[in-house]
Design an enzyme around this catalytic site. Structure first.
Site, mmCIF file in Angstrom:
data_model
loop_
_atom_site.group_PDB
_atom_site.id
_atom_site.type_symbol
_atom_site.label_atom_id
_atom_site.label_comp_id
_atom_site.label_asym_id
_atom_site.label_seq_id
_atom_site.Cartn_x
_atom_site.Cartn_y
_atom_site.Cartn_z
ATOM 1 N N ARG A 9 -18.473 -82.599 36.882
ATOM 2 C CA ARG A 9 -17.226 -83.118 37.450
ATOM 3 C C ARG A 9 -17.385 -83.479 38.922
ATOM 4 O O ARG A 9 -17.958 -82.734 39.690
ATOM 5 C CB ARG A 9 -16.111 -82.069 37.297
ATOM 6 C CG ARG A 9 -15.856 -81.772 35.834
ATOM 7 C CD ARG A 9 -14.609 -80.964 35.625
ATOM 8 N NE ARG A 9 -14.447 -80.724 34.202
ATOM 9 C CZ ARG A 9 -13.492 -79.981 33.669
ATOM 10 N NH1 ARG A 9 -12.595 -79.412 34.459
ATOM 11 N NH2 ARG A 9 -13.418 -79.817 32.365
ATOM 12 N N ARG B 36 -15.247 -73.598 41.912
ATOM 13 C CA ARG B 36 -15.130 -75.044 41.683
ATOM 14 C C ARG B 36 -16.473 -75.684 41.999
ATOM 15 O O ARG B 36 -16.859 -75.817 43.149
ATOM 16 C CB ARG B 36 -14.031 -75.621 42.589
ATOM 17 C CG ARG B 36 -13.655 -77.063 42.285
ATOM 18 C CD ARG B 36 -12.489 -77.514 43.150
ATOM 19 N NE ARG B 36 -11.277 -76.746 42.899
ATOM 20 C CZ ARG B 36 -10.436 -76.990 41.879
ATOM 21 N NH1 ARG B 36 -10.671 -77.978 41.064
ATOM 22 N NH2 ARG B 36 -9.369 -76.247 41.714
ATOM 23 N N GLU C 231 -7.942 -69.814 36.571
ATOM 24 C CA GLU C 231 -7.795 -70.489 35.288
ATOM 25 C C GLU C 231 -9.153 -70.516 34.585
ATOM 26 O O GLU C 231 -10.103 -71.123 35.069
ATOM 27 C CB GLU C 231 -7.290 -71.917 35.529
ATOM 28 C CG GLU C 231 -7.092 -72.710 34.254
ATOM 29 C CD GLU C 231 -6.811 -74.190 34.538
ATOM 30 O OE1 GLU C 231 -6.196 -74.481 35.585
ATOM 31 O OE2 GLU C 231 -7.227 -75.028 33.736
ATOM 32 N N SER D 96 -7.781 -73.751 29.323
ATOM 33 C CA SER D 96 -6.615 -74.607 29.239
ATOM 34 C C SER D 96 -6.579 -75.098 27.808
ATOM 35 O O SER D 96 -7.493 -75.789 27.364
ATOM 36 C CB SER D 96 -6.784 -75.763 30.227
ATOM 37 O OG SER D 96 -5.582 -76.472 30.359
ATOM 38 N N ARG E 169 -16.090 -68.965 36.047
ATOM 39 C CA ARG E 169 -14.919 -68.163 36.431
ATOM 40 C C ARG E 169 -14.856 -66.869 35.628
ATOM 41 O O ARG E 169 -14.369 -65.840 36.126
ATOM 42 C CB ARG E 169 -13.644 -68.982 36.263
ATOM 43 C CG ARG E 169 -13.580 -70.112 37.279
ATOM 44 C CD ARG E 169 -12.352 -70.963 37.120
ATOM 45 N NE ARG E 169 -12.392 -72.105 38.026
ATOM 46 C CZ ARG E 169 -11.455 -73.045 38.063
ATOM 47 N NH1 ARG E 169 -10.415 -72.980 37.245
ATOM 48 N NH2 ARG E 169 -11.567 -74.043 38.910
#
Length: 424
Positions: free
Chosen positions: A264, A279, A351, A354, A392
């Site tokens: 990403r 991130r 998070e 999702s 994470r």
RNA sequence: GGUGAGGUGGCUGAGCGGUCGAAAGCGGCGCUUUGCUAAAGCGUUGUACCUCAAAAGGGUACCGAGGGUUCGAAUCCCUCCCUCACCGCCA
């Protein structure tokens, strides 16, 4: 992609549902409807011309068979042919304009989704466990991982730049153990089929799941030659596996689990979470994907979310599940649950998953159908959710199980995978 | 990377540039015969879109994709994609 017929027949309903996402989507709806009217006008005209040509050409064939002169008709058809070329060009352009507009319009939120402006309005639907308390000051994962030699941040940055990490030694083994644990869990206990898909996909696949064309700049890495894209999530290759196919209803639901790296750009998130592994530009993830009928998709979303939550429960990690409100919903999703794990060293929730039901939004883009019991072809519903993201999870795990001496006391399910109970 | 073969409807498999949305077979569906089954016979059987208030009906497109030649293309030409086989290279 929404059904153009729904836009035509219930424009006010669509406008109202889209308005709950925030932003000005109403004018986009207007533009699509205007374009649609124009497209149909030209298309109808083209079809009339085509019918003329077919009829006249047939007559020419018959005249020639009888050795009769046909020059006059031929001239007429030649002229019709020119009109057809011009109209065809117009129709192609009108189609493309309409398709592009539709591809850039987000999905409608499901009726059950709470209306809200932004992430602050996301309700917590359940909480599991409690934030652990420590008789010492909890250290964060950067501190822990560096001290224990689990991650080499500096050297990863040296070779790839910021936003890249290198797991080393026990850190690399821990990530591998987690991957193995997650795959085994979802395959053996939850009934998903393990897949190991390509990490590079064609543009169509990215359009199919909705990353393109809208998020080209922000999200995705494309190869220089323009032909292939690095996947931002396994959702892309796996959901697209059956694109352009018609599945027997008996085959549904199809459940897939895949471990892949994810790439990403994070262009929209500059400055956020720049340190550590919260991130990063490349990370591993175990992803769950379901292809279902419209009748079962929402029930399957609940199960998928529960499957992801099981991961955290088995590892004994405190988490909460929130439902995204209309204003925070992703582009392709009709309904989404986020699972947030507690990270003691951060003092906040992260998070890690999702879980979304995209209903037929992606299926329409990728032309993914099933044949129902009456023999009719209908669009599938597609769902995806992380089960879970690795970095994470890694953060929450080492921060949660840290000891006063900086060692990590691993939870029992990982013992066999890692062959040790403590990382020190 | 090289050479060769090939991509046609749910499947197999025909298809001279005009009447081919496409033969035939299989499969599927319906009907007939039958106490039931089997078998046989007859019929039917793609997708998308446009038109129509809707249904019916009508129309257009689709034979891997895109261009071209032609009055007219599944059929001829070009490009691309993909599949298969063999060779080379490679983890």
């Amino acid at each position: 992609m929404l059904d153009i017929r729904l836009l035509r027949e219930k424009p006010d309903f669509v406008r109202a549902r889209l308005a709950t996402r925030g932003g000005d989507l109403s004018s986009q709806v207007d533009a699509i409807l205007a374009q649609d009217t124009e497209r149909r006008r030209i298309e109808t005209e083209l079809q009339k011309r085509n019918a003329d040509r077919n009829r006249l050409s047939k007559e020419i064939g018959q005249l020639r068979a009888k050795k009769l002169p046909s020059a006059e008709l031929e001239a007429q058809v030649r002229k019709t042919g020119e009109e057809i070329s011009a109209l065809t060009e117009q129709v192609t352009q009108a189609d493309e304009r309409q398709k592009l507009l539709l591809l850039n319009l987000p999905n409608l939120p499901h009726a059950s989704v709470p209306v809200g402006a932004n992430a602050e309005a996301n309700p917590v639907v359940r909480t599991w466990g409690e934030a652990p308390a420590y008789p010492f000051t909890a250290r964060d994962h950067i501190d822990l991982a560096t001290t224990l030699g689990l991650i080499d941040f500096e050297r990863a940055a040296k070779i790839s730049g910021s936003g890249f990490i290198c797991f080393t030694n026990q850190g690399a083994r821990l990530q591998r153990a987690l991957i193995q644990f997650l795959l085994d869990l979802h395959v053996e206990k939850h009934g998903y089929i393990e897949t190991a898909p390509p990490f590079l996909v064609r543009r169509e696949a990215m359009v199919g799941t909705g990353q393109l064309p809208k998020f080209e700049q922000e999200m995705c890495y494309g190869l220089e030659d323009g032909a292939l894209y690095l996947i931002p999530t396994a959702e892309v290759p796996v959901t697209n596996l059956y694109r352009e196919e018609v599945l027997p209803e008996a085959d549904l639901p199809k459940l897939f689990v895949a471990h892949t790296p994810c790439f990403r750009r994070e262009a929209g998130a500059a400055g956020k979470d720049t340190r550590g592994l919260i991130r990063v530009h490349q990370f591993d993830k175990v992803e769950l994907v379901k292809l279902t009928t419209p009748e079962t998709s929402h029930q399957e979303l609940e199960k998928l979310t529960a499957d992801a939550e099981t991961v955290l429960q088995l590892l004994g990690l405190h988490y909460r599940t929130i439902e995204l409100c209309t204003g925070d919903l992703g582009f392709a999703s009709a309904k989404t649950y986020d699972i947030e794990v507690w990270a003691p060293g951060q003092g906040r929730y992260l998070e890690v998953s999702s879980c979304s039901n995209c209903e037929d939004f992606q299926a329409r883009r990728m032309n993914l159908k099933f044949k129902d019991s009456e023999g009719k072809n209908r669009l599938c519903h597609t769902l995806n959710g992380s089960g879970t993201a690795l970095p994470r999870l890694f953060v929450a795990l080492i921060e949660t199980y840290q000891q006063a001496d900086g060692s990590i006391q691993l939870p029992e399910p990982l013992w066999d995978y890692l062959k040790v109970k403590v990382i020190k």
